[in-house]
Design an enzyme around this catalytic site. Structure first.
Site, PDB file in Angstrom:
ATOM      1  N   GLY A   1       0.878  -1.245  -0.115  1.00 19.55           N
ATOM      2  CA  GLY A   1       0.080   0.186   0.151  1.00 19.55           C
ATOM      3  C   GLY A   1       0.938   1.316   0.033  1.00 19.55           C
ATOM      4  O   GLY A   1       0.489   2.291   0.793  1.00 19.55           O
TER       5      GLY A   1
ATOM      6  N   ALA B   1       2.897   2.650  -5.175  1.00 23.18           N
ATOM      7  CA  ALA B   1       2.505   1.804  -6.567  1.00 23.18           C
ATOM      8  C   ALA B   1       1.424   1.247  -6.088  1.00 23.18           C
ATOM      9  O   ALA B   1       0.680   1.097  -7.042  1.00 23.18           O
ATOM     10  CB  ALA B   1       3.772   0.863  -6.503  1.00 23.18           C
TER      11      ALA B   1
ATOM     12  N   GLU C   1       9.146  12.280  -3.877  1.00 24.40           N
ATOM     13  CA  GLU C   1       8.546  13.536  -3.893  1.00 24.40           C
ATOM     14  C   GLU C   1       8.596  14.506  -5.214  1.00 24.40           C
ATOM     15  O   GLU C   1       7.940  15.380  -5.387  1.00 24.40           O
ATOM     16  CB  GLU C   1       9.584  14.359  -2.718  1.00 24.40           C
ATOM     17  CG  GLU C   1       9.165  13.776  -1.373  1.00 24.40           C
ATOM     18  CD  GLU C   1      10.289  14.476  -0.420  1.00 24.40           C
ATOM     19  OE1 GLU C   1      11.281  14.785  -0.820  1.00 24.40           O
ATOM     20  OE2 GLU C   1       9.733  14.666   0.609  1.00 24.40           O
ATOM     21  N   ALA C   2       9.490  13.797  -5.912  1.00 24.19           N
ATOM     22  CA  ALA C   2       9.470  14.530  -7.272  1.00 24.19           C
ATOM     23  C   ALA C   2       9.244  13.696  -8.562  1.00 24.19           C
ATOM     24  O   ALA C   2       9.425  12.418  -8.335  1.00 24.19           O
ATOM     25  CB  ALA C   2      11.175  15.018  -7.537  1.00 24.19           C
TER      26      ALA C   2
ATOM     27  N   LYS D   1       6.660  21.640 -10.575  1.00 25.98           N
ATOM     28  CA  LYS D   1       8.287  21.446 -11.128  1.00 25.98           C
ATOM     29  C   LYS D   1       8.184  21.508 -12.295  1.00 25.98           C
ATOM     30  O   LYS D   1       7.487  20.959 -13.646  1.00 25.98           O
ATOM     31  CB  LYS D   1       8.358  19.988 -10.729  1.00 25.98           C
ATOM     32  CG  LYS D   1       9.452  19.577 -11.024  1.00 25.98           C
ATOM     33  CD  LYS D   1       9.870  17.909 -10.894  1.00 25.98           C
ATOM     34  CE  LYS D   1      11.033  17.556 -11.630  1.00 25.98           C
ATOM     35  NZ  LYS D   1      11.550  16.210 -11.345  1.00 25.98           N
TER      36      LYS D   1
ATOM     37  N   THR E   1      12.271   9.223 -12.020  1.00 27.52           N
ATOM     38  CA  THR E   1      11.391   8.192 -12.986  1.00 27.52           C
ATOM     39  C   THR E   1      10.755   7.043 -12.164  1.00 27.52           C
ATOM     40  O   THR E   1      10.377   6.156 -13.065  1.00 27.52           O
ATOM     41  CB  THR E   1      12.321   7.828 -14.048  1.00 27.52           C
ATOM     42  OG1 THR E   1      13.543   7.313 -13.350  1.00 27.52           O
ATOM     43  CG2 THR E   1      12.907   8.552 -14.885  1.00 27.52           C
TER      44      THR E   1
ATOM     45  N   ILE F   1       8.179   6.791 -10.329  1.00 28.10           N
ATOM     46  CA  ILE F   1       6.498   7.095 -10.299  1.00 28.10           C
ATOM     47  C   ILE F   1       6.126   6.972 -11.782  1.00 28.10           C
ATOM     48  O   ILE F   1       5.257   6.425 -12.085  1.00 28.10           O
ATOM     49  CB  ILE F   1       6.200   8.401  -9.357  1.00 28.10           C
ATOM     50  CG1 ILE F   1       6.426   8.086  -8.102  1.00 28.10           C
ATOM     51  CG2 ILE F   1       4.590   8.520  -9.877  1.00 28.10           C
ATOM     52  CD1 ILE F   1       5.814   9.087  -7.201  1.00 28.10           C
TER      53      ILE F   1
HETATM   54  C1  LIG Z   1      15.934   7.637  -1.780  1.00 27.75           C
HETATM   55  C2  LIG Z   1      15.010   7.423  -2.790  1.00 27.75           C
HETATM   56  C3  LIG Z   1      14.278   8.801  -3.431  1.00 27.75           C
HETATM   57  C4  LIG Z   1      13.160   8.547  -4.097  1.00 27.75           C
HETATM   58  N1  LIG Z   1      12.677   9.577  -4.741  1.00 27.75           N
HETATM   59  C5  LIG Z   1      11.927   9.568  -5.835  1.00 27.75           C
HETATM   60  C6  LIG Z   1      11.389  10.636  -6.531  1.00 27.75           C
HETATM   61  O1  LIG Z   1      11.798  11.789  -6.440  1.00 27.75           O
HETATM   62  N2  LIG Z   1      10.453  10.409  -7.608  1.00 27.75           N
HETATM   63  C7  LIG Z   1       9.894   9.185  -7.918  1.00 27.75           C
HETATM   64  O2  LIG Z   1       9.113   9.209  -8.670  1.00 27.75           O
HETATM   65  N3  LIG Z   1      10.362   8.168  -6.921  1.00 27.75           N
HETATM   66  C8  LIG Z   1      11.442   8.143  -6.099  1.00 27.75           C
HETATM   67  N4  LIG Z   1      11.635   7.401  -5.493  1.00 27.75           N
HETATM   68  C9  LIG Z   1      10.859   5.960  -5.514  1.00 27.75           C
HETATM   69  C10 LIG Z   1       9.494   5.904  -4.924  1.00 27.75           C
HETATM   70  O3  LIG Z   1       9.763   6.218  -3.374  1.00 27.75           O
HETATM   71  C11 LIG Z   1       8.896   4.710  -5.220  1.00 27.75           C
HETATM   72  O4  LIG Z   1       8.900   4.390  -6.433  1.00 27.75           O
HETATM   73  C12 LIG Z   1       7.331   4.669  -4.665  1.00 27.75           C
HETATM   74  O5  LIG Z   1       7.326   5.225  -3.305  1.00 27.75           O
HETATM   75  C13 LIG Z   1       6.699   3.369  -4.765  1.00 27.75           C
HETATM   76  O6  LIG Z   1       7.226   2.714  -3.768  1.00 27.75           O
HETATM   77  P1  LIG Z   1       6.219   1.029  -3.759  1.00 27.75           P
HETATM   78  O7  LIG Z   1       5.127   1.661  -3.532  1.00 27.75           O
HETATM   79  O8  LIG Z   1       6.815   0.339  -4.674  1.00 27.75           O
HETATM   80  O9  LIG Z   1       7.191   0.614  -2.281  1.00 27.75           O
HETATM   81  P2  LIG Z   1       7.062   0.896  -0.556  1.00 27.75           P
HETATM   82  O10 LIG Z   1       6.487   2.442  -0.373  1.00 27.75           O
HETATM   83  O11 LIG Z   1       7.995   0.419  -0.058  1.00 27.75           O
HETATM   84  O12 LIG Z   1       5.750   0.142  -0.308  1.00 27.75           O
HETATM   85  C14 LIG Z   1       5.781  -1.191  -0.270  1.00 27.75           C
HETATM   86  C15 LIG Z   1       4.302  -1.877   0.526  1.00 27.75           C
HETATM   87  O13 LIG Z   1       4.339  -3.022   0.471  1.00 27.75           O
HETATM   88  C16 LIG Z   1       3.907  -3.811   2.135  1.00 27.75           C
HETATM   89  N5  LIG Z   1       4.551  -4.852   2.291  1.00 27.75           N
HETATM   90  C17 LIG Z   1       5.988  -5.117   2.159  1.00 27.75           C
HETATM   91  N6  LIG Z   1       5.932  -6.529   2.920  1.00 27.75           N
HETATM   92  C18 LIG Z   1       4.752  -6.682   3.297  1.00 27.75           C
HETATM   93  C19 LIG Z   1       4.366  -7.930   3.965  1.00 27.75           C
HETATM   94  N7  LIG Z   1       5.287  -8.874   4.260  1.00 27.75           N
HETATM   95  N8  LIG Z   1       3.198  -7.771   4.329  1.00 27.75           N
HETATM   96  C20 LIG Z   1       2.124  -6.954   3.883  1.00 27.75           C
HETATM   97  N9  LIG Z   1       2.837  -5.855   3.127  1.00 27.75           N
HETATM   98  C21 LIG Z   1       4.008  -5.752   3.064  1.00 27.75           C
HETATM   99  C22 LIG Z   1       4.522  -2.419   2.836  1.00 27.75           C
HETATM  100  O14 LIG Z   1       3.707  -2.149   4.202  1.00 27.75           O
HETATM  101  C23 LIG Z   1       4.102  -1.242   1.935  1.00 27.75           C
HETATM  102  O15 LIG Z   1       2.740  -0.917   2.145  1.00 27.75           O
HETATM  103  C24 LIG Z   1      12.753   7.258  -4.566  1.00 27.75           C
HETATM  104  C25 LIG Z   1      13.233   6.156  -3.684  1.00 27.75           C
HETATM  105  C26 LIG Z   1      14.336   6.181  -2.949  1.00 27.75           C
HETATM  106  C27 LIG Z   1      14.714   5.066  -2.334  1.00 27.75           C
END
Ligand SMILES: Cc1cc2nc3c(=O)[nH]c(=O)nc-3n(C[C@H](O)[C@H](O)[C@H](O)COP(=O)(O)OP(=O)(O)OC[C@H]3O[C@@H](n4cnc5c(N)ncnc54)[C@H](O)[C@@H]3O)c2cc1C
Length: 490
Positions: free
Chosen positions: A13, A16, A49-50, A78, A336, A338
């Site tokens: 959640g 993504a 954030e970006a 932006k 990139t 998001i």
């Molecule tokens: C340093 C850094 C800077 C970034 N800056 C940017 C930016 O400027 N622009 C941009 O587009 N992107 C950026 N990103 C990437 C961006 O943060 C992610 O692409 C975006 O937040 C999506 O993350 P996600 O949803 O894939 O993963 P997460 O946010 O990690 O979500 C994972 C989910 O899976 C769940 N989960 C995991 N394991 C389990 C389990 N065992 N049981 C139940 N639930 C589970 C968690 O609870 C969570 O809800 C950055 C990333 C990093 C590391």
């Protein structure tokens, strides 16, 4: 084997997971049940954030009002990214989402910019770059055409999308997944929660972040490692209180000894972070360097995130498709991630709405396209590093001498020899963006273009001068970014 899809389980959640869920409930209009499973204890990355301009199409397709979205996420506008100290310490340039105009009917002729004896940056020929330099922002119009994106609070964006997706029928289940049950064909049958609940599905969308719970851990899909070219593997993130009234309408990315630092202005705070390569700098030193740069009161202790650049070999295997960090990560230099989430959603929606079960060919199409998209963006990001003239630390010596991916070496050679901006399929960035980086890094072609040789130099100079002055005059009348924002928020 073909796959019918009545029950879709989204694991995770974060941005993504909720972007996927909101798109599924909107696009499938009740034709499949959508359930999001997430663990509050694990939490989300929350640092995206970006963004990239395509976020606007996503929001529009889902039916999100810009004002509601900006209010809910502390969003700001932006225009692009300002790169400081990438070529040499003290030099900077912009990559904004606008074009430079067609010089005598051809983009390619911009390659002659330096041969005309021009010393001013190419950016003065680009409306959003001049706006960014002056801190101005207005929405695009007939007179000022460009694309724009947002800065926002990623945690608030996920919460905003959760509300919207649930209003449209998505189910939300809290709990930590501790077991994954497999089907006879190797796919996933169900996920099991800590408290014993079992959630079955036809299709599982793995949005579990860096853990890659289903595709990486359960299905053991191999990882394609890009860290030779993109060696950063950690980041310290530390937001600060907002200082002053003005807001830069761009992300700032400043090259440092062992990586680079971001600065991202939101309505209520400023995002700061230091992305570093632990092969070249000790993480504690990287933390100190970040703290020394902060321009406001920190809103907590710096948070450390670790990662490896690259992606899973395949993105969709059996009935598991990974979207977001579970599928891969390229580093945040061009914001990139998001965008790649959106790209995955678009590919998924195309197949799910095709009106027939998904088969092996569909999965191959998905995997091939997604892998090429990652490779194109990887090459674009490497371009920012490999053209550096910095030799003052191990990181810069490494990136300036490393062997490049063939696809990048080929297009750089075409530019150097002929001034041609070659494009492949599945590009994330168009020729104008490539031109902005080549120009910003002062990487110019070696020869005179025969077409350009026919244009009298005075005519060329006059045309450029007129365009530069017209842009400067129009930007002078535009309001500052924070004023436009305040007016829009009402
Ligand atoms: C340093 C850094 C800077 C970034 N800056 C940017 C930016 O400027 N622009 C941009 O587009 N992107 C950026 N990103 C990437 C961006 O943060 C992610 O692409 C975006 O937040 C999506 O993350 P996600 O949803 O894939 O993963 P997460 O946010 O990690 O979500 C994972 C989910 O899976 C769940 N989960 C995991 N394991 C389990 C389990 N065992 N049981 C139940 N639930 C589970 C968690 O609870 C969570 O809800 C950055 C990333 C990093 C590391």
């Amino acid at each position: 084997m073909t796959q019918k899809v009545d029950r879709i389980v989204v694991v995770g959640g974060g941005s993504a997971g909720w972007m996927v869920a909101a798109a599924l409930v909107t696009g499938l209009k009740g034709r499949a049940a959508v359930e999001v499973v997430e663990s509050e204890d694990i939490g989300i990355v929350g640092v995206g954030e970006a963004t990239f301009p395509s976020i606007r199409s996503y929001n529009q397709l889902i039916g999100i009002d810009e004002r509601d979205f900006m209010r809910a996420t502390n969003g700001t506008y932006k225009l692009g990214i300002r790169f400081c100290d990438w070529l040499t310490v003290g030099q900077d340039y912009f990559h904004t989402f606008g074009h430079f105009g067609n010089l005598f009917g051809s983009q390619t002729l911009w390659a002659q910019h330096r041969r005309m004896g021009l010393t001013e940056p190419l950016g003065v020929q680009c409306v959003p770059t001049v706006m960014a330099m002056k801190g101005r922002f207005v929405l695009p119009s007939e007179q000022a055409q460009f694309k724009y994106a947002y800065h926002f609070d990623a945690i608030q964006y996920a919460a905003f999308l959760r509300k919207l997706a649930m209003q449209r029928g998505a189910r939300h289940t809290q709990g930590r997944i501790t077991e994954v049950s497999r089907r006879a064909d190797g796919g996933v049958a169900a996920v099991q929660l800590e408290d014993g609940r079992r959630i079955e599905g036809d299709l599982f969308v793995d949005c579990s972040g860096f853990r890659s719970l289903l595709l990486g851990q359960a299905l053991e899909e191999p990882f394609v490692d890009f860290s030779h070219w993109l060696p950063v593997d950690g980041a310290w993130a530390c937001p600060t209180e907002r200082v002053g009234e003005e807001l830069a309408p761009y992300t700032q990315a400043t090259a440092l000894e062992g990586g680079w630092a971001w600065r991202i202005p939101l309505q209520n705070r400023t995002g700061h972070g230091h992305v570093f390569a632990s092969r070249f700098i000790d993480p504690d030193r990287a933390r100190e360097q970040l703290l020394a740069r902060l321009d406001g009161k920190p809103l907590g202790e710096p948070r450390l995130l670790r990662f490896t650049t690259g992606h899973r070999e395949r993105f969709w295997v059996h009935n598991v498709v990974a979207i977001g960090l579970s599928s891969g990560f390229l580093e945040p230099l061009e914001s990139t991630s998001i965008y790649l989430i959106q790209d995955g959603i678009a590919r998924l929606m195309t197949l799910l709405t095709a009106g027939r079960p998904v088969d092996e060919n569909d999965r191959a199409l998905f995997n091939d396209g997604a892998a090429r998209r990652f490779a194109r963006i990887r090459d674009f990001i490497i371009l920012h590093y490999c053209l550096t003239r910095r030799r003052d630390s191990e990181l810069w010596r490494h990136v300036s001498s490393m062997e490049l991916p063939e696809t990048l070496a080929f297009r750089m050679e075409l530019w150097r020899r002929y001034g041609v901006l070659h494009e492949y399929d599945e590009e994330g960035f168009d020729a104008t963006s490539w031109l902005a980086i080549h120009a910003g890094m002062e990487h110019w072609p070696q020869r005179n273009d025969p077409v350009f040789a026919e244009i009298p130099p005075e005519r060329a100079m006059q045309a450029l001068d007129q365009r530069r002055k017209a842009i400067a005059a129009s930007v002078e009348h535009m309001p500052q970014h924070h004023r436009t924002l305040l007016k829009m928020l009402g």
